[in-house]
Design an enzyme around this catalytic site. Structure first.
Site, PDB file in Angstrom:
ATOM      1  N   CYS A   2       0.825  -1.209   0.000  1.00 30.51           N
ATOM      2  CA  CYS A   2       0.000   0.000   0.000  1.00 30.51           C
ATOM      3  C   CYS A   2       0.862   1.264   0.000  1.00 30.51           C
ATOM      4  O   CYS A   2       1.970   1.273   0.510  1.00 30.51           O
ATOM      5  CB  CYS A   2      -0.885   0.024   1.234  1.00 30.51           C
ATOM      6  N   ASN A 106      -1.675   2.166   5.946  1.00 31.50           N
ATOM      7  CA  ASN A 106      -0.800   1.067   5.507  1.00 31.50           C
ATOM      8  C   ASN A 106      -0.488   0.223   6.722  1.00 31.50           C
ATOM      9  O   ASN A 106      -0.234   0.777   7.793  1.00 31.50           O
ATOM     10  CB  ASN A 106       0.533   1.612   4.976  1.00 31.50           C
ATOM     11  N   GLY A 107      -0.452  -1.071   6.564  1.00 37.70           N
ATOM     12  CA  GLY A 107      -0.112  -1.941   7.700  1.00 37.70           C
ATOM     13  C   GLY A 107      -1.280  -2.843   8.032  1.00 37.70           C
ATOM     14  O   GLY A 107      -2.195  -3.026   7.223  1.00 37.70           O
ATOM     15  N   GLU A 487      18.679 -16.734  -8.650  1.00 36.04           N
ATOM     16  CA  GLU A 487      18.179 -15.406  -9.009  1.00 36.04           C
ATOM     17  C   GLU A 487      17.605 -15.401 -10.426  1.00 36.04           C
ATOM     18  O   GLU A 487      16.566 -14.788 -10.686  1.00 36.04           O
ATOM     19  CB  GLU A 487      19.324 -14.383  -8.854  1.00 36.04           C
ATOM     20  N   LYS A 609       6.407  -4.266  -4.417  1.00 35.07           N
ATOM     21  CA  LYS A 609       7.827  -3.921  -4.415  1.00 35.07           C
ATOM     22  C   LYS A 609       8.417  -4.006  -3.016  1.00 35.07           C
ATOM     23  O   LYS A 609       9.540  -4.454  -2.824  1.00 35.07           O
ATOM     24  CB  LYS A 609       8.004  -2.513  -4.985  1.00 35.07           C
TER      25      LYS A 609
HETATM   26  C1  F6R Z   1      12.612 -10.048  -6.507  1.00 33.86           C
HETATM   27  C2  F6R Z   1      12.286  -9.107  -5.476  1.00 33.86           C
HETATM   28  C3  F6R Z   1      11.986  -9.605  -4.093  1.00 33.86           C
HETATM   29  C4  F6R Z   1      12.767  -8.768  -3.078  1.00 33.86           C
HETATM   30  C5  F6R Z   1      12.390  -9.158  -1.648  1.00 33.86           C
HETATM   31  C6  F6R Z   1      13.197  -8.390  -0.627  1.00 33.86           C
HETATM   32  O1  F6R Z   1      12.843  -9.409  -7.713  1.00 33.86           O
HETATM   33  O2  F6R Z   1      12.266  -7.939  -5.714  1.00 33.86           O
HETATM   34  O3  F6R Z   1      12.294 -10.954  -3.961  1.00 33.86           O
HETATM   35  O4  F6R Z   1      14.133  -8.958  -3.297  1.00 33.86           O
HETATM   36  O5  F6R Z   1      11.030  -8.899  -1.439  1.00 33.86           O
HETATM   37  O6  F6R Z   1      13.040  -7.020  -0.788  1.00 33.86           O
HETATM   38  P1  F6R Z   1      14.057  -5.989  -0.176  1.00 33.86           P
HETATM   39  O7  F6R Z   1      15.364  -6.169  -0.857  1.00 33.86           O
HETATM   40  O8  F6R Z   1      13.443  -4.642  -0.432  1.00 33.86           O
HETATM   41  O9  F6R Z   1      14.162  -6.308   1.282  1.00 33.86           O
END
Ligand code: F6R
Length: 614
Positions: A2, A106-107, A487, A609
């Site tokens: 969110c 959010n949350g 990956e 994201k």
């Molecule tokens: C894959 C991806 C996710 C993030 C994961 C951790 O492309 O984006 O697997 O790597 O959710 O996110 P961060 O790095 O923001 O802690």
């Protein structure tokens, strides 16, 4: 996940709110809405709240918002459903029964069910199935002419995590926000103020920001803002200056953000290394670690805590640290570490790796380690993020804003940070000055090699057309290239929805080889070191069983080129640095497969994201 936007000032709030929400699209969402304070001209000119919500893309919301919607103060939200289906009613903002108060959240409110029953008992009627709606009713229940006081009273009932922003029809020009576990940032403009969950929502308007801490509450008016902490004490705000440029969150001629971010990697890796390579002492200059040389030297082990792609970077990092710096190192999934009652030892160095710096699993695992006395350094991209602020020191990877949900440039920048840290640790133990100098020279060449690897773009696009319609893939590598295989498989599955398994090449005969058939291609990462022969043997095992093989290996490796059905050459380099060159074709392959299948590359289904819930 969110996203929140808020605006108060002289301009048309609805435009700024919707534009801000558009900037937050990348976080992942399924519905969106705004609430604006508007003068009721037909009546007595009193202020009312106009709430507009839509399921689907921001474009749908934009269409639904009248172009001439007046009002200079409002809040907006993109929702990623947790409690309740994806419907217009469940979208935020949510309002009190009399419609005088609107909130976005959010949350997760853990005790919402009990609160809902209590509020229903006192006469409130609920419209949505969300946990968030209780907040609007609670604030209304406590409201007595001051929105901040009412929000503070409401917060006392709430258990869970939140970033909240609210407005009241009786207080024109005022937005009140509160943070506990979900980020909120104040944007300080000239005669106007912003409130958002992420600086990208306000970057077009101001770069002066204040990151709220957990427990803080903020009131904003066009010309001033006021923050108080959980003890109700006024907080002296620290205004930070965001260094990201607006260009960095534009597509700049690329078809989508993921493509742009893949091609940006020579520059983003350069930024991660910039000013950190000390050729005089063959060392890395990592100013933010907040550990003396003695303290760092005293660390006996390394543990990485991370999720997803960041965990893959951690696996590479641990391999490097153990093999080059000779410290035992392990990368652990944050979601596992937190709940297994870990032993935390003072001589272990913990590294919390996160692009966003907001991933709930990583944050909670890191807090668990800190609670037990562990020292945690953050390897983060987003400056001012929660993990960056709560860690005991760390390394910013400076990849710039990463907008596409699938992480690409942040991964290679995280790798760069691990190479620098490995050098530091190795030079403290048994790496000579000369060996350090060679390592640094090789690291300095990486942006150029990545640029060269990107030249295979067209060849990879052709291969993607050939293979994208397969249902299953294996990605296989050994040693440092095993995490790269993981990956590569993750990239393919998250944006093209093709089933892909990353495996250690030596492990396939222990099970996955049963999957091999003419319909299941295997992507092999062939190193140019002592593991090359063994990997070639694994390739032959697959070929012998009728499995198509796509091999990625050094441009000089004619033998591998001859064995494979399809071959992608990468620039030749020391095998210790091959994770950088090998990941590029895998990112491009996933990208072109998703394009070929007509998928939404930047915003894949079901994904967010920044994963701020467990
Ligand atoms: C894959 C991806 C996710 C993030 C994961 C951790 O492309 O984006 O697997 O790597 O959710 O996110 P961060 O790095 O923001 O802690």
């Amino acid at each position: 996940m969110c996203g929140i936007t808020g605006y108060t000032g002289p301009r048309q709030a609805s435009r700024i709110l919707v534009e801000g929400l558009k900037r937050l699209e990348y976080r992942g969402y399924d519905s969106a809405g705004i609430a604006v304070q508007q003068e009721n001209l037909a009546n007595d000119g009193s202020i009312e709240l106009t709430v507009i919500k839509q399921v689907g893309k921001i474009a749908a919301l934009r269409q639904a918002v009248p172009k001439d919607l007046a009002g200079h103060c409002g809040i907006g939200h993109t929702r990623w459903a947790t409690h309740g289906e994806v419907t217009q009613t469940n979208a935020h903002p949510h309002s009190s029964c009399d419609g005088r108060i609107s909130i976005v959240h959010n949350g997760i409110i853990e005790n919402y069910q009990a609160l809902k029953e209590m509020l229903e008992h006192s006469g409130c009627s609920f419209k949505s199935e969300t946990d968030s709606e209780v907040i609007a009713h609670l604030i209304s229940y406590h409201y007595d002419g001051d929105l901040e006081l009412a929000l503070k009273a409401a917060l006392k009932h709430l258990k869970g995590t939140f970033g909240i922003s609210c407005i009241c029809a009786d207080e024109p020009g005022r937005i009140v926000g509160a943070r506990n576990g979900s980020p909120l940032v104040v944007g300080v403009g000239e005669g106007e103020m912003f409130l958002a969950s992420d600086v990208t929502a306000m970057l077009a308007h101001t770069k002066r920001v204040v990151y709220l801490n957990d427990g803080e509450v903020v009131s904003l008016w066009p010309h001033e803002f006021r923050i108080s902490d959980s003890d109700d004490q006024a907080v002296d705000p620290k205004i930070d200056h965001v260094t990201w440029e607006l260009d960095a969150i534009e597509k700049e001629g690329f078809a989508c953000y993921m493509e742009k971010e893949i091609f940006e990697q020579p520059d983003s890796i350069e930024r991660a290394l910039k000013g950190r390579m000390d050729f005089e002492y063959s060392m890395a200059k990592l100013g933010g670690l907040n550990l003396s040389k003695k303290e760092l030297h005293a660390k006996q082990r390394v543990r990485v805590i991370a999720a997803g792609t960041s965990w893959h970077a951690g696996l590479v990092g641990c391999h490097l640290i153990e093999s080059i710096a000779r410290l035992p190192a392990l990368a652990e999934l944050a979601s596992e570490l937190r709940y297994r009652n870990p032993v935390v030892e003072p001589e272990t160095l913990y590294l919390s790796v996160s692009q966003s710096g907001e991933t709930a699993d990583t944050l909670y695992a890191m807090r668990e380690v800190q609670r037990r006395g562990g020292t945690v350094l953050g390897i983060c991209n987003v400056v001012g993020s929660t993990i960056a602020r709560e860690s005991d020191g760390g390394i910013y990877v400076h990849s710039g804003p990463e907008i596409a949900v699938a992480s690409t440039k942040a991964f290679t920048s995280q790798l760069a940070a691990f190479y620098l840290l490995t050098l530091s640790l190795a030079r403290m133990h048994d790496m000579s000055h000369h060996e350090g100098a060679v390592f640094l020279q090789q690291l300095r060449d990486i942006p150029g090699l990545v640029k060269k690897a990107l030249e295979q773009r067209d060849r990879i696009q052709v291969l993607a057309k050939k293979y994208a319609h397969n249902q299953d893939f294996l990605f296989l590598g050994r040693g440092l290239l095993y995490p790269i295989a993981l990956e590569g498989a993750l990239k393919l599955k998250e944006i093209s929805y093709i089933h892909a398994e990353g495996y250690a090449a030596g492990e396939i005969k222990h099970g996955p080889i049963a999957l091999v058939s003419p319909e299941t291609p295997s992507v092999f990462l062939v190193p140019n070191d002592h593991l090359r022969e063994k990997t070639i043997t694994n390739m032959k095992e697959i070929k012998a069983r009728g499995g198509p093989v796509i091999a990625i290996a050094s441009e000089k490796d004619t033998e591998v080129a001859a064995i494979a059905d399809d071959f992608i050459p990468v620039p030749d380099c020391d095998s210790r640095f091959q994770p950088f060159t090998m990941i590029i074709p895998l990112q491009l392959f996933a990208y072109f497969c998703a394009l070929e299948l007509g998928k939404d590359v930047d915003q894949p289904r079901n994904l967010a994201k920044s994963v701020t819930v467990e």
